[in-house]
Design a protein around this motif. Structure first.
Motif, PDB file in Angstrom:
ATOM      1  N   VAL B 205       9.248  50.406  35.805  1.00 12.31           N
ATOM      2  CA  VAL B 205       8.069  51.257  35.610  1.00 12.31           C
ATOM      3  C   VAL B 205       7.443  50.883  34.274  1.00 12.31           C
ATOM      4  CG1 VAL B 205       7.201  53.615  35.450  1.00 12.31           C
ATOM      5  CG2 VAL B 205       9.202  53.116  36.895  1.00 12.31           C
ATOM      6  N   VAL B 206       6.211  50.415  34.316  1.00 13.74           N
ATOM      7  CA  VAL B 206       5.525  49.961  33.105  1.00 13.74           C
ATOM      8  C   VAL B 206       5.038  51.176  32.313  1.00 13.74           C
ATOM      9  CG1 VAL B 206       3.471  48.765  32.267  1.00 13.74           C
ATOM     10  CG2 VAL B 206       4.838  47.774  34.129  1.00 13.74           C
ATOM     11  N   THR B 207       5.396  51.212  31.032  1.00 10.75           N
ATOM     12  CA  THR B 207       4.991  52.346  30.193  1.00 10.75           C
ATOM     13  C   THR B 207       4.011  51.951  29.086  1.00 10.75           C
ATOM     14  OG1 THR B 207       7.020  51.993  28.935  1.00 10.75           O
ATOM     15  CG2 THR B 207       7.059  53.722  30.617  1.00 10.75           C
ATOM     16  N   GLU B 208       3.856  50.666  28.840  1.00  7.57           N
ATOM     17  CA  GLU B 208       2.869  50.210  27.853  1.00  7.57           C
ATOM     18  C   GLU B 208       2.519  48.765  28.170  1.00  7.57           C
ATOM     19  OE1 GLU B 208       2.958  51.093  23.346  1.00  7.57           O
ATOM     20  OE2 GLU B 208       3.488  48.971  23.512  1.00  7.57           O
ATOM     21  N   VAL B 209       1.251  48.432  27.989  1.00  8.24           N
ATOM     22  CA  VAL B 209       0.761  47.096  28.326  1.00  8.24           C
ATOM     23  C   VAL B 209       0.006  46.529  27.126  1.00  8.24           C
ATOM     24  CG1 VAL B 209      -0.570  45.729  29.984  1.00  8.24           C
ATOM     25  CG2 VAL B 209       0.422  47.918  30.710  1.00  8.24           C
ATOM     26  N   THR B 210       0.367  45.332  26.716  1.00 11.84           N
ATOM     27  CA  THR B 210      -0.407  44.620  25.691  1.00 11.84           C
ATOM     28  C   THR B 210      -1.148  43.489  26.390  1.00 11.84           C
ATOM     29  OG1 THR B 210       1.251  45.119  24.016  1.00 11.84           O
ATOM     30  CG2 THR B 210      -0.307  43.351  23.514  1.00 11.84           C
ATOM     31  N   VAL B 211      -2.483  43.554  26.332  1.00 10.59           N
ATOM     32  CA  VAL B 211      -3.283  42.546  27.026  1.00 10.59           C
ATOM     33  C   VAL B 211      -4.020  41.672  26.030  1.00 10.59           C
ATOM     34  CG1 VAL B 211      -3.607  43.848  29.163  1.00 10.59           C
ATOM     35  CG2 VAL B 211      -5.267  44.111  27.302  1.00 10.59           C
ATOM     36  N   ARG B 212      -4.166  40.435  26.384  1.00  5.01           N
ATOM     37  CA  ARG B 212      -4.962  39.439  25.696  1.00  5.01           C
ATOM     38  C   ARG B 212      -6.440  39.747  25.971  1.00  5.01           C
ATOM     39  NH1 ARG B 212      -2.729  34.225  25.217  1.00  5.01           N
ATOM     40  NH2 ARG B 212      -1.209  34.658  26.853  1.00  5.01           N
ATOM     41  N   LEU B 213      -7.284  39.580  24.974  1.00  5.04           N
ATOM     42  CA  LEU B 213      -8.727  39.799  25.157  1.00  5.04           C
ATOM     43  C   LEU B 213      -9.481  38.501  24.886  1.00  5.04           C
ATOM     44  CD1 LEU B 213      -9.029  43.185  23.231  1.00  5.04           C
ATOM     45  CD2 LEU B 213      -8.721  42.868  25.698  1.00  5.04           C
ATOM     46  N   ARG B 214     -10.704  38.453  25.365  1.00  8.00           N
ATOM     47  CA  ARG B 214     -11.617  37.359  25.031  1.00  8.00           C
ATOM     48  C   ARG B 214     -12.777  37.912  24.221  1.00  8.00           C
ATOM     49  NH1 ARG B 214     -11.803  32.537  27.810  1.00  8.00           N
ATOM     50  NH2 ARG B 214     -10.099  32.261  29.270  1.00  8.00           N
ATOM     51  N   ASN B 215     -13.509  37.000  23.605  1.00  8.55           N
ATOM     52  CA  ASN B 215     -14.752  37.416  22.974  1.00  8.55           C
ATOM     53  C   ASN B 215     -15.741  37.858  24.044  1.00  8.55           C
ATOM     54  OD1 ASN B 215     -13.913  36.784  20.367  1.00  8.55           O
ATOM     55  ND2 ASN B 215     -14.637  34.661  20.534  1.00  8.55           N
ATOM     56  N   ALA B 216     -16.594  38.819  23.678  1.00  6.09           N
ATOM     57  CA  ALA B 216     -17.674  39.205  24.580  1.00  6.09           C
ATOM     58  C   ALA B 216     -18.430  37.947  24.987  1.00  6.09           C
ATOM     59  CB  ALA B 216     -18.610  40.190  23.879  1.00  6.09           C
ATOM     60  N   ARG B 217     -18.902  37.912  26.211  1.00  2.00           N
ATOM     61  CA  ARG B 217     -19.500  36.666  26.691  1.00  2.00           C
ATOM     62  C   ARG B 217     -21.025  36.741  26.684  1.00  2.00           C
ATOM     63  NH1 ARG B 217     -18.352  36.723  33.148  1.00  2.00           N
ATOM     64  NH2 ARG B 217     -18.661  38.945  33.527  1.00  2.00           N
ATOM     65  N   ALA B 218     -21.637  35.588  26.922  1.00  2.15           N
ATOM     66  CA  ALA B 218     -23.096  35.499  26.953  1.00  2.15           C
ATOM     67  C   ALA B 218     -23.624  36.221  28.196  1.00  2.15           C
ATOM     68  CB  ALA B 218     -23.516  34.032  26.969  1.00  2.15           C
ATOM     69  N   PRO B 219     -24.881  36.664  28.178  1.00  2.00           N
ATOM     70  CA  PRO B 219     -25.461  37.303  29.366  1.00  2.00           C
ATOM     71  C   PRO B 219     -25.403  36.343  30.549  1.00  2.00           C
ATOM     72  CG  PRO B 219     -26.939  37.496  27.475  1.00  2.00           C
ATOM     73  CD  PRO B 219     -25.838  36.574  27.066  1.00  2.00           C
ATOM     74  N   ARG B 280     -23.064  33.448  39.755  1.00  2.00           N
ATOM     75  CA  ARG B 280     -23.385  33.761  38.366  1.00  2.00           C
ATOM     76  C   ARG B 280     -22.851  32.679  37.436  1.00  2.00           C
ATOM     77  NH1 ARG B 280     -23.156  40.380  37.358  1.00  2.00           N
ATOM     78  NH2 ARG B 280     -25.400  40.551  37.619  1.00  2.00           N
ATOM     79  N   SER B 281     -23.550  32.505  36.332  1.00  2.00           N
ATOM     80  CA  SER B 281     -23.060  31.643  35.250  1.00  2.00           C
ATOM     81  C   SER B 281     -23.187  32.399  33.941  1.00  2.00           C
ATOM     82  CB  SER B 281     -23.879  30.355  35.163  1.00  2.00           C
ATOM     83  OG  SER B 281     -23.619  29.712  33.910  1.00  2.00           O
ATOM     84  N   ASP B 282     -22.108  32.416  33.175  1.00  2.00           N
ATOM     85  CA  ASP B 282     -22.166  33.020  31.834  1.00  2.00           C
ATOM     86  C   ASP B 282     -22.026  31.968  30.745  1.00  2.00           C
ATOM     87  OD1 ASP B 282     -19.517  32.337  31.961  1.00  2.00           O
ATOM     88  OD2 ASP B 282     -18.741  34.341  31.582  1.00  2.00           O
ATOM     89  N   THR B 283     -22.206  30.698  31.121  1.00  2.00           N
ATOM     90  CA  THR B 283     -22.152  29.633  30.119  1.00  2.00           C
ATOM     91  C   THR B 283     -23.437  29.683  29.292  1.00  2.00           C
ATOM     92  OG1 THR B 283     -20.829  28.296  31.622  1.00  2.00           O
ATOM     93  CG2 THR B 283     -21.898  27.143  29.799  1.00  2.00           C
ATOM     94  N   ALA B 284     -23.279  29.612  27.971  1.00  2.00           N
ATOM     95  CA  ALA B 284     -24.445  29.747  27.092  1.00  2.00           C
ATOM     96  C   ALA B 284     -25.295  28.475  27.115  1.00  2.00           C
ATOM     97  CB  ALA B 284     -23.980  30.050  25.666  1.00  2.00           C
ATOM     98  N   GLY B 285     -26.585  28.659  26.882  1.00  2.00           N
ATOM     99  CA  GLY B 285     -27.470  27.534  26.607  1.00  2.00           C
ATOM    100  C   GLY B 285     -27.797  26.670  27.806  1.00  2.00           C
ATOM    101  N   ALA B 286     -28.126  25.413  27.509  1.00  2.00           N
ATOM    102  CA  ALA B 286     -28.596  24.487  28.538  1.00  2.00           C
ATOM    103  C   ALA B 286     -27.533  24.236  29.598  1.00  2.00           C
ATOM    104  CB  ALA B 286     -29.009  23.160  27.881  1.00  2.00           C
ATOM    105  N   ALA B 287     -26.252  24.240  29.191  1.00  2.00           N
ATOM    106  CA  ALA B 287     -25.184  24.006  30.165  1.00  2.00           C
ATOM    107  C   ALA B 287     -25.191  25.093  31.233  1.00  2.00           C
ATOM    108  CB  ALA B 287     -23.826  23.951  29.457  1.00  2.00           C
ATOM    109  N   GLY B 288     -25.478  26.327  30.829  1.00  2.00           N
ATOM    110  CA  GLY B 288     -25.569  27.426  31.792  1.00  2.00           C
ATOM    111  C   GLY B 288     -26.768  27.275  32.709  1.00  2.00           C
ATOM    112  N   ASP B 289     -27.877  26.826  32.137  1.00  2.00           N
ATOM    113  CA  ASP B 289     -29.067  26.564  32.974  1.00  2.00           C
ATOM    114  C   ASP B 289     -28.735  25.532  34.051  1.00  2.00           C
ATOM    115  OD1 ASP B 289     -30.487  28.278  31.352  1.00  2.00           O
ATOM    116  OD2 ASP B 289     -31.332  26.679  30.100  1.00  2.00           O
ATOM    117  N   GLU B 290     -28.019  24.492  33.626  1.00  2.00           N
ATOM    118  CA  GLU B 290     -27.643  23.445  34.592  1.00  2.00           C
ATOM    119  C   GLU B 290     -26.745  23.989  35.684  1.00  2.00           C
ATOM    120  OE1 GLU B 290     -25.896  19.770  33.012  1.00  2.00           O
ATOM    121  OE2 GLU B 290     -27.417  19.922  31.421  1.00  2.00           O
ATOM    122  N   GLU B 291     -25.774  24.837  35.301  1.00  2.00           N
ATOM    123  CA  GLU B 291     -24.878  25.412  36.305  1.00  2.00           C
ATOM    124  C   GLU B 291     -25.684  26.218  37.327  1.00  2.00           C
ATOM    125  OE1 GLU B 291     -20.721  25.867  33.749  1.00  2.00           O
ATOM    126  OE2 GLU B 291     -21.796  27.675  34.389  1.00  2.00           O
TER     127      GLU B 291
END
Lengths: 457, 457
Positions: B205-219, B280-291
Motif C-alpha cells: 500500500v503506497v503511502t507517499e510518492v516522490t515524483v520527478r518533474l519537468r520544466n513547464a513546456r512551450a505552448p 500536437r507539438s510542444d517543441t519550441a520554435g522552428a522545429a515545432g513548426d516543422e513537426e
C-alpha cells in the motif's frame, strides 16, 4: 561437482564454445574493479545462441554450480568477478544486431553487442540509442542492462532502464522467457523487465534486448568553465539546476584527471585551472542558444576564472575525450578505488567539499570526474602500486565518502552497481526490511541460488 | 474473521477513520469497470497518515483479512473492486502535497492527491508533472501509481513509472519501507519502485510518492484532420511515426464519441467526418513548426477530407475536451465494455480495421478513442441498458479484439491495468513460465496473501 558440470557442458555445447584452459580462464576472472576479490572458475562458456545459454544454465542448475555472466568486463564494482568453482558465461560471441526499426523506433540485439556499435548502426537510420557510459567503446548492451548503466547524456535522457522495452532471459530455472513487450506502453503484470535491469546477473541471463530509440539529435553546443575549486564548480552545477536548464551533458573533470590524460596521450589539455566544467545543450534553435547562455552565466556567477562557449567543435570533443579517458589514464598510476555516489543537485558543492576533506584527512590522492548535472560523482582514489599503507588509507576514505553521501540524502551507487564493492554500502543505504524484500525476490526467481551468488545482496 | 478485523481496527484507528455502514460501503465496492464483479466488504478505512495505513495492514495480516486499496475509483479494469469479507482502504483523506522542489525538480505527495491538483501546484513553480490520464480531474496519484497510468502526452513523455523516484510503502508484512531514492540516478539493489508501480495494490500500500518533474513546456500547436475511415486515420498515424515526428499528443476520436459528447454537453462538435485525429507539438520554435507541418502533410497524404493547423486555441481545447469527455458521454448510453489494447504503430491501421470488423460481425456499437500515437486503442463497446443478448455479443467482440491485438504483436492492456477484466488476457499474453515468475514475486512480497487477492494474477 566441478568435473560433473564440465562434462555436462561438454555434452551440451560445441567444443569451440567451452574451455577450462587456465591461461584463458585467467582473463575472465574479474572486471575492472581492481580492489574486489575474485575466485577460480572451473570453465568458461562462450555461447552463440539462446539455446546454448539455456544449456549452460541448465547444466549449472542440475549440478548446483554457480554461474557468473559477463559482458566486456568493464564493470567497476566486481559484479562480474568469478567465484570459486563457478562457470563463467561470456556473451562475447552474441554480437548480432537483429533489427533496427525506424517506425517503432526500436532495436533488437544480442547481449554481446558493443554499445558504440549499436549507436553507429542506429545513426545510419537517423536514430539514436542514448545511454552512453564512458565505457561505450568497449562495454556491451548486456552488461549495460545488467548494471543499468548511465553515462554522460543521462542527465537529460535517462539511464539504460528507461530504454529497455523487452528482454529474452534464461531464468533461474533454466527456462527461456520473454519479458516486457515491443509496444510503446503496456501494463500486463509486474514490471519484470525493470526488475532484471540492474540485477547484475543475479536474477537471470539476458539473451536478447529490445531497446527504445530516439531520433538523432541536433548538434550540441559546448560551454566550458574553469574554476579554482571543486566547490565553486559544484555551486555552478546547483545554479544551473535552479536556473531550470536541463543540459544534455554537464561533466566535471579536475586537474588530476586532465594531467593524467596529458601524461598518457600528450593531448596538451592541462590548463590553468583546478576544475573544468563541460556543459552541453542539444536543444535546437534559439531555445538551445538560451540554454547555453544560461549555463555560461551560471559559470561566471559561480566564480569561474574563465568561461566561454566553445566555437571549435574539435576542441570541445577533445575535452570530452579527456573526460572519457580520465579513468584509464589514472589507472596507469596505480590501483584505483572508484567511487560512484550520487547526491541531490543542491548537495553537490557540499559533497565535493567533503571528498576534498577526505583526501586531506586520509592523505590520499582523490581525483574527481563527475556526471555533475545529475549529482553523480566519481571520486577516484589513487594509490601508488604496492603501497599497502596507502591502500588502507584509501579504503578509509572510501568508507567516509559513502557515509557522507548517505548523510546528504544520496545513494552509494549512481550507475556502477553494487557488485562486491558496494555490498556494505547497500546495507547502510537500505533498511533491513527492504533488504529482506530484495532477498525474497532473489529467492523467488533464483530458487537454486546459482545466479552470480554473493553479488549485490 | 470479519468481526475480529473490525474490532481490531476500532482499537487502532480514530472513530472517524472507520465505518461499516452499509450505505457508505456501497459507494466503495467497485471502480468504473461496469462489467467486472465485486464483493461485499466488512469495513471501510479512510486513514490520514502512514501510521494509520500501517495499522490497517497489520490488522488485516493478523486476521487474514483481504485488503483492497483504492484511490478515486476511476479505474477501468476492476482492480479496486471489493472482494467478499475485505477491508477497503480509501486514500481519499491523504491529500497533502508535502514538497515541490525546483532545484531537484521533484514533488512529494500523499497518495490521495488528485492528478490535476498536483499539476496545478507544480505549474505555480514553473514545473510540470506529465502523466495525464483522461481521468486527471478526479484520479489520484496513488491510483495512477497502482495502475502505471498513461495519458495523452505519454506518446512523447512516457508513463507514470517513468516519473516515480521514491515510494513509501506499507508492505505485505505491515512494515513501513522506503523504496527508491530522491537522487536523479541510483542502482543500489533491485528496482522495487518499478515493481510496485503498476502492481494494482497486490504488493503493498503506497503511502507517499516522490515524483520527478519537468520544466513547464512551450505552448502546443494543434493540427486537426478529418478522415472517412478509421483505417485512413490509422495510416496517418503510421506515416507520422515513419516521418520521425514524436508528437506531444496524437489522439483519435470517432464520430460515435463526438456525437455522444454533443448530445450530452451541446458542444456542437459533430463534424462531417467519421474520424478526427488531433495532433500536437510542444517543441519550441522552428522545429515545432516543422513537426506541425509534417503532421499536416501526413494527414493529407493519408486521405484526410480536411486537415488544418488550428489557429484558434479555444477550438483546439474544445476538441481535446471532447476526447476527454468521450468516455463519460458514452457511459450515459448504456453499459460500456472498455478495451485498452496497445499495438505497434505500424499495426494501427490493421488493428482499427479489425475492431470495425468485430463491430459488424458481432452486431454491437464500438466507438473508438485512442492514444493513437503510441498505438494504444480504446474501443468502447456500448450496449443498450438491460439487453442481455447485446452484452453477450459485446463480450464476444471484446475477446476477439484481445486476440487480434496479440496476433498483431500487441498487448492486452496499454494503461488501464489487468484488474479483473484482463486476467484472461494476461494468461493469453504471458507464457506460463512468466506467470509463474510473477506468482513467485507476489508470494515473496505478500506471503499472507492479503493484498488485493484475486487481482492481476
Amino acid at each position: 561437482m566441478a568435473s560433473s558440470v564440465l562434462s555436462s557442458l561438454q555434452d551440451l555445447l560445441p567444443a569451440d564454445r567451452l574451455t577450462d584452459d587456465a591461461a584463458v580462464l585467467a582473463s575472465y576472472v574479474h572486471d575492472e574493479a581492481e580492489w574486489a576479490t575474485f575466485g577460480a572458475p572451473v570453465a568458461l562458456a562462450r555461447p552463440r545462441t539462446t539455446a546454448e545459454v539455456q544449456a549452460v544454465v541448465l547444466a549449472c542448475v542440475r549440478t548446483g554450480t554457480p554461474l557468473v555472466t559477463r559482458g566486456a568486463g568493464t564493470g567497476l564494482s566486481g559484479g562480474a568477478n568469478a567465484v570459486d568453482g563457478c562457470v563463467v558465461l561470456s556473451t562475447e560471441k552474441m554480437t548480432a544486431i537483429t533489427e533496427i526499426n525506424s517506425v517503432e523506433r526500436l532495436a533488437v540485439v544480442q547481449p554481446g553487442v558493443v554499445n558504440d556499435h549499436l549507436r553507429a548502426a542506429c545513426a545510419e537510420h537517423g536514430l539514436w540509442y542514448p545511454p552512453d557510459p564512458a565505457s561505450a567503446p568497449w562495454s556491451t548492451i548486456g552488461g549495460n542492462v545488467a548494471t543499468n548503466a548511465g553515462g554522460l547524456c543521462c542527465v537529460k535522457y535517462g539511464v539504460t532502464r528507461d530504454y529497455v522495452l523487452e528482454l529474452e532471459v534464461v531464468n533461474g530455472l533454466g527456462e527461456v522467457v520473454r519479458l516486457g513487450r515491443r509496444t510503446a506502453k503496456g501494463v500486463v503484470g509486474y514490471d519484470m523487465v525493470g526488475l532484471m535491469v540492474g540485477s547484475e546477473g543475479t536474477l537471470g541471463v539476458v539473451t536478447e534486448v529490445t531497446v527504445r530509440l530516439r531520433n538523432a539529435r541536433a548538434p550540441e553546443r559546448t560551454v566550458v568553465g574553469f574554476f579554482d575549486s571543486v566547490v565553486d564548480a559544484g555551486r555552478a552545477v546547483e545554479a544551473i539546476g535552479a536556473g531550470g536548464v536541463v543540459p544534455s551533458a554537464l561533466e566535471l573533470v579536475d586537474r588530476h584527471c586532465l594531467k593524467a590524460v596529458d601524461d598518457w596521450k600528450n593531448m596538451g589539455l592541462s590548463v590553468d585551472a583546478n576544475v573544468v566544467l563541460l556543459g552541453r545543450s542539444d536543444t535546437a534553435g534559439a531555445a538551445g542558444d538560451e540554454e547555453a547562455a544560461t549555463m555560461l552565466r551560471c559559470f561566471e556567477e559561480s566564480g569561474a576564472t574563465f568561461a566561454a562557449a566553445s566555437t571549435d567543435a574539435a576542441e570541445a570533443e577533445a575535452l570530452f575525450d579527456a573526460r572519457r579517458l580520465a579513468y584509464p589514464a589514472l589507472e596507469r598510476l596505480g590501483p584505483l578505488l572508484t567511487e560512484d555516489v550520487c547526491v541531490p543537485k543542491a548537495a553537490v558543492p557540499e559533497m565535493l567539499a567533503r571528498v576534498e576533506a577526505a583526501s586531506v584527512r586520509h592523505d590520499v590522492l582523490i581525483a574527481n570526474i563527475a556526471h555533475a548535472g545529475d549529482g553523480n560523482l566519481h571520486p577516484l582514489i589513487s594509490t601508488p602500486p604496492g603501497d599497502a599503507a596507502a591502500q588502507s588509507r584509501a579504503q578509509a576514505a572510501f568508507r567516509d565518502i559513502i557515509a557522507d553521501a548517505l548523510a546528504l540524502g544520496g545513494t552509494v551507487s549512481g550507475e556502477h552497481g553494487v557488485g562486491l564493492l558496494k555490498r556494505d554500502g547497500l546495507a547502510q543505504e537500505l533498511s533491513p526490511q527492504v533488504v529482506a524484500m530484495q532477498r525474497a525476490v532473489k529467492a523467488a526467481l533464483d530458487p537454486h541460488g546459482i545466479l552470480n551468488p554473493g553479488k549485490v545482496l
